[in-house]
Design an enzyme around this catalytic site. Structure first.
Site, short mmCIF file in Angstrom:
data_model
loop_
_atom_site.label_atom_id
_atom_site.label_comp_id
_atom_site.label_asym_id
_atom_site.label_seq_id
_atom_site.Cartn_x
_atom_site.Cartn_y
_atom_site.Cartn_z
N ASN A 114 56.90 -0.08 -38.90
CA ASN A 114 56.51 -0.29 -40.31
C ASN A 114 56.48 1.00 -41.13
O ASN A 114 55.71 1.13 -42.07
CB ASN A 114 55.21 -1.08 -40.40
CG ASN A 114 54.02 -0.36 -39.81
OD1 ASN A 114 54.17 0.71 -39.23
ND2 ASN A 114 52.84 -0.92 -39.96
N HIS B 131 52.15 5.24 -41.19
CA HIS B 131 50.76 4.97 -40.83
C HIS B 131 49.87 5.51 -41.94
O HIS B 131 50.19 6.53 -42.54
CB HIS B 131 50.42 5.68 -39.51
CG HIS B 131 48.95 5.70 -39.21
ND1 HIS B 131 48.31 4.62 -38.67
CD2 HIS B 131 48.01 6.65 -39.40
CE1 HIS B 131 47.01 4.91 -38.53
NE2 HIS B 131 46.81 6.14 -38.97
N LYS C 141 56.94 7.19 -39.40
CA LYS C 141 57.18 6.73 -38.03
C LYS C 141 58.66 6.84 -37.64
O LYS C 141 59.53 7.03 -38.49
CB LYS C 141 56.69 5.29 -37.91
CG LYS C 141 55.18 5.15 -38.15
CD LYS C 141 54.73 3.74 -37.84
CE LYS C 141 53.24 3.59 -38.06
NZ LYS C 141 52.76 2.25 -37.63
N GLU D 231 42.00 11.54 -36.99
CA GLU D 231 43.45 11.56 -36.85
C GLU D 231 44.04 12.91 -37.29
O GLU D 231 44.95 13.43 -36.65
CB GLU D 231 44.06 10.39 -37.63
CG GLU D 231 43.70 9.05 -37.01
CD GLU D 231 44.04 7.85 -37.88
OE1 GLU D 231 43.76 6.72 -37.42
OE2 GLU D 231 44.55 8.02 -39.00
N TYR E 113 46.35 5.93 -30.53
CA TYR E 113 46.11 4.52 -30.87
C TYR E 113 45.13 3.85 -29.91
O TYR E 113 45.11 2.63 -29.80
CB TYR E 113 47.43 3.76 -30.89
CG TYR E 113 48.21 3.95 -32.18
CD1 TYR E 113 47.75 3.44 -33.38
CD2 TYR E 113 49.42 4.65 -32.19
CE1 TYR E 113 48.47 3.60 -34.56
CE2 TYR E 113 50.15 4.81 -33.36
CZ TYR E 113 49.65 4.27 -34.55
OH TYR E 113 50.35 4.43 -35.73
P1 CMP Z 1 49.41 1.41 -38.21
O1 CMP Z 1 48.94 1.46 -39.60
O2 CMP Z 1 50.04 2.63 -37.65
O3 CMP Z 1 48.19 0.98 -37.25
C1 CMP Z 1 48.36 0.28 -36.05
C2 CMP Z 1 49.77 -0.17 -35.82
O4 CMP Z 1 49.93 -1.21 -34.88
C3 CMP Z 1 50.29 -0.78 -37.11
O5 CMP Z 1 50.47 0.20 -38.08
C4 CMP Z 1 51.55 -1.47 -36.62
O6 CMP Z 1 52.64 -0.60 -36.51
C5 CMP Z 1 51.12 -1.90 -35.23
N1 CMP Z 1 50.86 -3.35 -35.23
C6 CMP Z 1 49.87 -3.98 -35.86
N2 CMP Z 1 49.95 -5.31 -35.62
C7 CMP Z 1 51.04 -5.49 -34.82
C8 CMP Z 1 51.64 -6.63 -34.24
N3 CMP Z 1 51.14 -7.86 -34.44
N4 CMP Z 1 52.73 -6.44 -33.47
C9 CMP Z 1 53.21 -5.19 -33.25
N5 CMP Z 1 52.67 -4.06 -33.79
C10 CMP Z 1 51.61 -4.22 -34.57
#
Ligand code: CMP
Length: 139
Positions: free
Chosen positions: A114, A117, A11, A128, A51
């Protein structure tokens, strides 16, 4: 049927931090083979489509803005039990809850930024991967 493939994105936060190399090293050392890979940037529209499953979540707008804020690395990865093993390698969505030694524990800044993904099912891994890659881009 398990496909033994999963899909990942490195990311924008991890790209910005020059963590692409470190993350790919962990992925390779964990036994994943790279089937397809692309360095690219999502438009807000494309991030919204990717998403869409989270459209009703309160963080959807933040997620779309963030994921279209800078370049990402997209990849299809192959290994036995790929989806589950990759989720173990990356750790919990919230890096404060991720196990020691996981990619998110080492590289992620926050639950939104984070670092990586990972697909949550074989079905979503297929969807995906198809979002980014044609058959000619898979090896
Ligand atoms: P990812 O695995 O890419 O799948 C969905 C994404 O939404 C997740 O990682 C996070 O980056 C984001 N996400 C999930 N929960 C939250 C949250 N509470 N606040 C902000 N972003 C979130």
């Amino acid at each position: 049927m398990a496909t033994n493939r999963t899909f990942t994105m490195i990311k924008p936060d991890a790209v910005e931090n020059n963590s692409i190399g470190g993350i790919l090293k962990m992925i390779n050392e964990a036994g994943f083979r790279i089937v397809a890979m692309k360095y690219t940037k999502l438009s807000a529209e494309a991030a919204g489509t990717f998403y869409e499953i989270h459209k009703e979540r309160p963080f959807y707008g933040e997620l779309v803005n963030y994921m279209s804020s800078g370049p990402i690395v997209a990849a299809i990865l192959e290994k036995n039990n790929a989806v589950a093993d990759f989720r173990t390698l990356i750790g919990a969505t919230d890096p404060t809850k991720a196990d020691e030694g996981t990619i998110r524990k080492i590289y992620a800044k926050s639950i939104a930024a984070n670092a990586v993904h990972g697909s949550d099912s074989d079905e979503n891994a297929q969807i995906e991967g198809d979002f980014y890659f044609s058959k000619l881009e898979r090896f």
